[in-house]
Design an enzyme around this catalytic site. Structure first.
Site, PDB file in Angstrom:
ATOM      1  CE  LYS A   1      -1.395   2.475   2.980  1.00  0.00           C
ATOM      2  NZ  LYS A   1      -0.963   3.943   3.282  1.00  0.00           N
TER       3      LYS A   1
ATOM      4  CB  THR B   1       2.137   5.402   5.166  1.00  0.00           C
ATOM      5  OG1 THR B   1       2.395   6.483   6.113  1.00  0.00           O
ATOM      6  CG2 THR B   1       2.442   4.002   5.932  1.00  0.00           C
TER       7      THR B   1
ATOM      8  CB  THR C   1     -10.709  18.955   8.461  1.00  0.00           C
ATOM      9  OG1 THR C   1     -10.095  19.091   7.234  1.00  0.00           O
ATOM     10  CG2 THR C   1      -9.653  19.244   9.611  1.00  0.00           C
TER      11      THR C   1
END
EC number: 2.3.1.35
Length: 385
Positions: free
Chosen positions: A168, A179, A385
């Site tokens: 991933k 990441t 957010t």
């Protein structure tokens, strides 16, 4: 696509953030020879700290992964949580907790939802299935838009074995172990005394460590290799070749899926005096926002490439000998007709070949990255957010 023998797995949603898969386990029926490389970020995640301890023995039997929360910057409690996850997984699978490699990926600085994760760990054994690794490839995704899988079959003394890799990664990508998470599973064994770490490190150095999306080295990067040997012994040469091919496949899939990306860039640096020089200049080019946005916009602004080579202050390259090509088209000092062809090449292709010839030596290396678009900003400006 063949699956390696003896590995069972699952990937499910347990509600860490939303309704997409976010929790996975990989289990081998017998202990595996294992090794791993991890992030060099100075603030490694709790799973990296625990994982380094567990892989030190060279034997693993299970991997437990959660996405949507990286368990980074969570202090001693975060480390305790990673240990507790390994303990409960170990109890469920009836193996030692030190045979479990933990991994987490996602937002930084938020405590894990242990009240959700531990119940999932307790029922891990009942969820395991053979041939189920694609579920795990989905469960480890965060901002990824697609699963990343590659495999190879290789000859063994008793027939044929398999190496199978999942990964991933879409943002916060400039591995340096390593990441980005990658798990490579194989049912072959290698001759007694083989240095598995050196084999993995060599493959990683030719692939993931030649990758950059946004120049940010994640706190969670992990590449783990587990071999259970159930299909017999292969040669080191065949294994190493197949492993490197898989790592390069996964590297290109990550670059193609870079956050907001529309183009894969494959950069070849040739004529370098050393691998270190090639790596510095390659990363300088692929990390340049000006280069990446020019490629996105189809703007053959070769001055940006000259800048990116020249700003590697400790590796001066004679301008006269420097050659730059997009595809087969020369970029440096291009005339208006060539500039038009270059713009068409950049606009009409989703895989861009960029060749930079330094003409100061004989070393050649490949690097991978992607263009830089408005969507990268949209993705990351509002991530929490």
């Amino acid at each position: 696509m063949h699956m390696p023998k003896g590995f069972l797995s699952f990937g499910i949603n347990i509600g860490i953030k939303d309704d997409t898969k976010d929790f996975g386990v990989i289990y081998s029926e017998i202990p595996c020879k294992a090794t791993a490389v991890f992030t060099k970020n100075n603030f490694p995640g709790a799973p990296v700290i625990v994982g380094k301890e567990h892989v030190r023995s060279g034997v693993l039997q299970a991997i437990v992964i959660n996405s949507k929360n990286s368990n980074v910057a969570t202090g001693e409690k975060g480390i305790q949580n990673s240990r507790e996850i390994c303990k409960i997984i170990g109890e469920s699978l009836d193996i030692k907790e030190t045979l479990v490699l933990p991994s987490s990926t996602g937002v930084i600085g938020v405590p894990l939802k242990m009240e959700i994760i531990l119940p999932a760990c307790k029922k891990a054994k009942s969820l395991l299935k053979p041939g189920n690794l694609e579920e795990v490839a989905e469960a480890i995704m965060t901002t990824d838009t697609r699963k990343k899988i590659s495999s190879r079959n290789i000859k063994t003394k008793s027939g044929q074995g398999t190496i199978y890799g999942i990964a991933k990664g879409a943002g916060m990508i400039e591995p340096n172990m390593a990441t980005m998470l990658c798990y490579i599973l194989s049912d072959v064994s290698l001759p007694e005394g083989t240095d598995l770490y050196s084999i993995l490190k060599s493959s990683v150095d030719q692939s993931f460590n030649c990758l950059t999306i946004d120049s940010d080295t994640s706190t969670s990067d992990t590449v783990a290799l587990l071999c259970n040997g159930l299909s017999g012994e292969s040669s080191v040469q065949d294994f190493s070749k197949a492993l490197t091919e898989i790592c390069i496949d996964l590297t290109k899939l990550i670059a193609t899926d870079g956050e907001g990306a529309t183009k894969l860039i494959e950069l070849t640096i040739s004529g370098a005096k050393s691998e270190a020089q090639a790596r510095k200049i390659g990363k300088s080019i692929l990390n340049s926002p000006l280069v990446k946005t020019a490629i996105y916009g189809g703007d053959p602004n070769w001055g940006r490439l000259i800048m990116a080579v020249g700003k590697v202050f400790d590796e001066p390259i004679p301008f006269e000998g420097l050659q730059i090509y997009f595809g087969t088209l020369p970029v440096k000092e291009a005339n208006p007709e060539t500039l038009k062809k270059l713009s068409e090449y950049l606009k009409n292709n989703t895989e861009i070949s960029l060749n930079v010839v330094l003409n100061v030596g004989t070393i050649s290396m490949k690097f991978w990255g992607c263009d830089f678009t408005e969507k990268y900003i949209e993705e990351n400006a509002y991530y929490t957010t």
